[in-house]
Design an enzyme around this catalytic site. Structure first.
Site, PDB file in Angstrom:
ATOM      1  N   LYS A 155       0.522  -3.987   2.176  1.00  0.00           N
ATOM      2  CA  LYS A 155      -0.843  -3.782   1.683  1.00  0.00           C
ATOM      3  C   LYS A 155      -1.396  -5.115   1.196  1.00  0.00           C
ATOM      4  O   LYS A 155      -0.689  -5.881   0.561  1.00  0.00           O
ATOM      5  CB  LYS A 155      -0.793  -2.743   0.560  1.00  0.00           C
ATOM      6  CG  LYS A 155      -2.077  -2.513  -0.204  1.00  0.00           C
ATOM      7  CD  LYS A 155      -1.885  -1.405  -1.260  1.00  0.00           C
ATOM      8  CE  LYS A 155      -3.057  -1.313  -2.211  1.00  0.00           C
ATOM      9  NZ  LYS A 155      -2.857  -0.277  -3.257  1.00  0.00           N
ATOM     10  N   ASP A 200       2.723   2.482  -4.393  1.00  0.00           N
ATOM     11  CA  ASP A 200       2.253   1.150  -4.004  1.00  0.00           C
ATOM     12  C   ASP A 200       2.761   0.162  -5.060  1.00  0.00           C
ATOM     13  O   ASP A 200       2.236   0.119  -6.176  1.00  0.00           O
ATOM     14  CB  ASP A 200       0.718   1.108  -3.941  1.00  0.00           C
ATOM     15  CG  ASP A 200       0.135   1.985  -2.824  1.00  0.00           C
ATOM     16  OD1 ASP A 200       0.834   2.899  -2.350  1.00  0.00           O
ATOM     17  OD2 ASP A 200      -1.042   1.769  -2.465  1.00  0.00           O
ATOM     18  N   LYS A 208      -2.111  -1.568   5.073  1.00  0.00           N
ATOM     19  CA  LYS A 208      -3.200  -1.044   4.240  1.00  0.00           C
ATOM     20  C   LYS A 208      -4.093  -2.188   3.783  1.00  0.00           C
ATOM     21  O   LYS A 208      -3.628  -3.147   3.181  1.00  0.00           O
ATOM     22  CB  LYS A 208      -2.630  -0.294   3.031  1.00  0.00           C
ATOM     23  CG  LYS A 208      -3.691   0.258   2.073  1.00  0.00           C
ATOM     24  CD  LYS A 208      -3.051   1.138   0.993  1.00  0.00           C
ATOM     25  CE  LYS A 208      -4.040   1.508  -0.101  1.00  0.00           C
ATOM     26  NZ  LYS A 208      -3.431   2.359  -1.152  1.00  0.00           N
TER      27      LYS A 208
END
EC number: 4.1.2.4
Length: 258
Positions: free
Chosen positions: A166, A101, A200
């Site tokens: 995300k 990430d 996400k």
């Protein structure tokens, strides 16, 4: 879908996370053990790079090796030094991460620089792709604030090769919101990349009811079948206890935390 059904689905979509500055081997092992529930396991655990080997060992010891290990790079500030982001991403992969990430250089975008974010994601993606590692790009919606910037960051990340976009690091004042999630999910839809790009929601999703709202939103925009661990994740820690309380018919205790 009943609240219990939603809780079970949400559990299977969690990236169970510990990104506290005081993280230790023991806390990471405990996190992995927490995820080994009678209702199944999360999609992944998310830890700092140095703890990836600890998590790997803990997951193997409890025979839950299907749980992926995610980590973070260029975290949490999203600086615009591409070389550092790439070096950190390479190191994360060397530690054995399944998923990375990376924080998008959102401050640079806010200052009008679109190119550095595109290039940073593109180079991190090349490194990840070479090792079969999934790349999630954190755009930090709570700092971008405006729909136009949230959409632009989403577009740049996707065009540069992000496997997931995300919402947040969980380290700023405003993390995941339904408003920012809607913009990101609509961008995935509008760019016609739903088959290969996921979403996400991270930070701020704490209760089963909140998780259910995100699941419903994703289904409305991208369809029932889209919501699975290949396309949808929750980055959370305290959410787990509330999901388990729902599944066990207990009154949920809202716990503070990510």
């Amino acid at each position: 879908m009943s609240l219990k059904s939603s809780a079970k689905v949400a559990l299977s979509l969690m990236d169970l996370t510990t990104l506290n500055d005081n993280a230790t081997d023991e806390k990471v092992i405990a996190l992995c053990q927490q995820g080994n529930t009678e209702f199944g396991t999360p999609a992944a655990v998310c830890v700092y790079p140095r703890f990836v080997p600890v998590a790997r060992k803990a997951l193997k010891a409890q025979q839950t090796e299907q749980v992926k290990i995610a980590t973070v790079t260029n975290f949490p500030h999203g600086n615009d030094d591409i070389d550092i982001a790439v070096t950190e991403t390479k190191a994360a992969i060397a530690y054995g991460a399944d998923e990375v990430d990376v924080v998008f250089p959102y401050k640079a975008l806010m200052a009008g620089n679109e190119q550095v974010g595109f290039e940073l994601v593109k180079q991190c993606k090349a490194v990840c792709q070479a090792s079969g590692v999934l790349l999630k790009v954190i755009i930090e919606t709570g700092e971008l604030k405006t729909p136009a910037l949230i959409r632009k960051a989403s577009e740049l990340a996707i065009q540069a090769g992000a496997d997931f976009i995300k919402t947040s690091t969980g380290k700023v004042a405003i993390n995941a919101t339904l408003e920012s999630a809607r913009i990101m999910l609509e961008t995935i839809r509008d760019l016609n990349v739903a088959e290969k790009v996921g979403f996400k929601a991270a930070g701020g999703v704490k209760t089963t009811e909140e998780a259910e709202q995100y699941l419903a939103l994703a289904k409305t925009i991208l369809g029932e079948d889209w919501v699975n661990s290949a396309h949808f994740r929750f980055g959370a820690s305290s959410l787990l206890n509330n999901l388990l309380a729902t599944l066990n018919d207990q009154t949920a205790q809202v716990v503070t935390g990510y």
